[in-house]
Design a protein around this motif. Structure first.
Motif, PDB file in Angstrom:
ATOM      1  N   VAL A   1       0.848  -1.190   0.000  1.00  0.00           N
ATOM      2  CA  VAL A   1       0.000   0.000   0.000  1.00  0.00           C
ATOM      3  C   VAL A   1       0.889   1.247   0.000  1.00  0.00           C
ATOM      4  CG1 VAL A   1      -1.740   1.316   1.267  1.00  0.00           C
ATOM      5  CG2 VAL A   1      -1.853  -1.178   1.211  1.00  0.00           C
ATOM      6  N   LEU A   2       0.629   2.149  -0.936  1.00  0.00           N
ATOM      7  CA  LEU A   2       1.385   3.389  -1.009  1.00  0.00           C
ATOM      8  C   LEU A   2       0.986   4.280   0.170  1.00  0.00           C
ATOM      9  CD1 LEU A   2       3.315   5.249  -2.535  1.00  0.00           C
ATOM     10  CD2 LEU A   2       1.392   5.975  -3.948  1.00  0.00           C
ATOM     11  N   GLU A   3       1.904   4.478   1.096  1.00  0.00           N
ATOM     12  CA  GLU A   3       1.605   5.265   2.300  1.00  0.00           C
ATOM     13  C   GLU A   3       1.780   6.759   2.067  1.00  0.00           C
ATOM     14  OE1 GLU A   3       0.448   4.469   5.334  1.00  0.00           O
ATOM     15  OE2 GLU A   3       0.109   2.411   4.672  1.00  0.00           O
ATOM     16  N   ARG A   4       2.890   7.141   1.444  1.00  0.00           N
ATOM     17  CA  ARG A   4       3.095   8.572   1.182  1.00  0.00           C
ATOM     18  C   ARG A   4       4.108   8.777   0.063  1.00  0.00           C
ATOM     19  NH1 ARG A   4       5.640   7.762   6.195  1.00  0.00           N
ATOM     20  NH2 ARG A   4       7.899   8.103   6.198  1.00  0.00           N
ATOM     21  N   ILE A   5       3.978   9.895  -0.610  1.00  0.00           N
ATOM     22  CA  ILE A   5       4.922  10.290  -1.652  1.00  0.00           C
ATOM     23  C   ILE A   5       5.838  11.353  -1.065  1.00  0.00           C
ATOM     24  CG2 ILE A   5       5.148  11.455  -3.881  1.00  0.00           C
ATOM     25  CD1 ILE A   5       2.490  10.122  -4.690  1.00  0.00           C
TER      26      ILE A   5
ATOM     27  N   GLY B   1       3.096  -4.765   4.348  1.00  0.00           N
ATOM     28  CA  GLY B   1       2.226  -5.594   5.171  1.00  0.00           C
ATOM     29  C   GLY B   1       2.897  -6.754   5.860  1.00  0.00           C
ATOM     30  N   ARG B   2       4.191  -6.631   6.092  1.00  0.00           N
ATOM     31  CA  ARG B   2       4.905  -7.741   6.742  1.00  0.00           C
ATOM     32  C   ARG B   2       4.890  -7.641   8.261  1.00  0.00           C
ATOM     33  NH1 ARG B   2      10.112  -8.438   2.663  1.00  0.00           N
ATOM     34  NH2 ARG B   2       8.884  -9.081   0.854  1.00  0.00           N
TER      35      ARG B   2
ATOM     36  N   ASP C   1       8.032  -1.231   9.382  1.00  0.00           N
ATOM     37  CA  ASP C   1       8.958  -0.488   8.531  1.00  0.00           C
ATOM     38  C   ASP C   1       8.356  -0.303   7.143  1.00  0.00           C
ATOM     39  OD1 ASP C   1      10.825  -0.366  10.548  1.00  0.00           O
ATOM     40  OD2 ASP C   1      11.846  -2.210   9.920  1.00  0.00           O
ATOM     41  N   LEU C   2       8.577   0.882   6.568  1.00  0.00           N
ATOM     42  CA  LEU C   2       8.085   1.161   5.222  1.00  0.00           C
ATOM     43  C   LEU C   2       9.229   1.002   4.225  1.00  0.00           C
ATOM     44  CD1 LEU C   2       5.889   4.331   5.876  1.00  0.00           C
ATOM     45  CD2 LEU C   2       5.152   1.940   5.756  1.00  0.00           C
ATOM     46  N   LEU C   3       8.891   0.466   3.055  1.00  0.00           N
ATOM     47  CA  LEU C   3       9.867   0.276   1.989  1.00  0.00           C
ATOM     48  C   LEU C   3       9.930   1.535   1.124  1.00  0.00           C
ATOM     49  CD1 LEU C   3      11.666  -1.511   0.110  1.00  0.00           C
ATOM     50  CD2 LEU C   3       9.543  -2.212  -1.022  1.00  0.00           C
ATOM     51  N   THR C   4      11.142   1.958   0.780  1.00  0.00           N
ATOM     52  CA  THR C   4      11.321   3.069  -0.150  1.00  0.00           C
ATOM     53  C   THR C   4      11.287   2.537  -1.573  1.00  0.00           C
ATOM     54  OG1 THR C   4      12.669   4.350   1.404  1.00  0.00           O
ATOM     55  CG2 THR C   4      12.866   4.907  -0.922  1.00  0.00           C
ATOM     56  N   VAL C   5      10.424   3.109  -2.399  1.00  0.00           N
ATOM     57  CA  VAL C   5      10.379   2.746  -3.815  1.00  0.00           C
ATOM     58  C   VAL C   5      10.629   3.997  -4.648  1.00  0.00           C
ATOM     59  CG1 VAL C   5       8.786   0.826  -3.405  1.00  0.00           C
ATOM     60  CG2 VAL C   5       7.863   3.045  -4.040  1.00  0.00           C
TER      61      VAL C   5
END
Length: 220
Positions: free
Chosen positions: A15-19, A36-37, A41-45
């Protein structure tokens, strides 16, 4: 035995949390995604994510890499939106600010009223939104228009990727032609070589073949 050669392609869903950064001209985006693990922690894309909005569930194709300052990140080459199917997912999707006129409170009311059929109602029968307490004709119309705008961008991107155009080139085509993008690519693909930076004749010719226009077809 694994080698340290080319990085293998991979698929990531989240899910895209923020730009955190977006270049309007190129479409290049840096964003944070919740995979969703459960770690928090959020993944940087990074990559061309034109049309993607916080709250959307994305299926992203690309490659893993590492940034000297920001650490592990995922470079997106292509992506598509995966609409949420659960009540909680739909509520979060609509409450993210994706659609003008819908905030968290309105999202709660809409989902409470229509349940898992919420997105189908917005897509097929947006006038029914007036059934929701607190939604008048003006806001209902605004929501319907905002939904159509987002959908138009995504339809263009999906079509372009379907004829072999990379996301970064698709962004340039959309920036040039907007809603006319599909029509131009289908009917006048050789215009791309003259109009869009980064597209040469060979690329335009490959696109022309993908949409069924033969090599020797004269353009109007």
């Amino acid at each position: 035995m694994a080698t340290n050669g080319a990085v293998q392609p991979a698929v990531v869903e989240g899910v895209l949390e923020r730009i955190t950064y977006a270049n309007e001209e190129s479409g290049y985006t840096v964003a944070r995604v919740d995979t969703g693990r459960g770690s928090g922690d959020l993944l940087t894309v990074v990559g061309s994510l034109l049309g993607a909005q916080p709250g959307e569930s994305l299926r992203m194709e690309g490659r893993w890499g590492s940034h000297p300052q920001y650490g592990k990140q995922f470079t997106v080459e292509n992506y598509r939106t995966v609409l949420p199917a659960t009540i909680q997912g739909i509520r979060r999707y609509l409450g993210s600010g994706l659609i003008k006129g819908i905030g968290p409170k309105i999202a709660d009311r809409i989902v409470e009223h229509f349940g898992t059929g919420t997105l189908d109602v917005i897509e097929d029968e947006p006038k029914r939104l007036i059934e929701v307490p607190g939604l008048g004709p003006k806001r209902t119309k605004l929501i319907g228009a905002a939904w159509e705008e987002q959908k138009a961008i995504k339809e263009v991107m999906v079509f372009l990727q379907g004829v072999g155009v990379s996301t970064s080139i698709a962004v340039r085509i959309y920036k040039k032609y907007a809603d006319a993008s599909i029509s131009v690519v289908k009917n006048q693909p050789y215009r791309l070589a003259a109009d869009v930076w980064g597209i040469g004749f060979l690329t335009a010719d490959r696109i022309a073949q993908a949409v069924g226009i033969p090599h020797d077809s004269p353009e109007p």
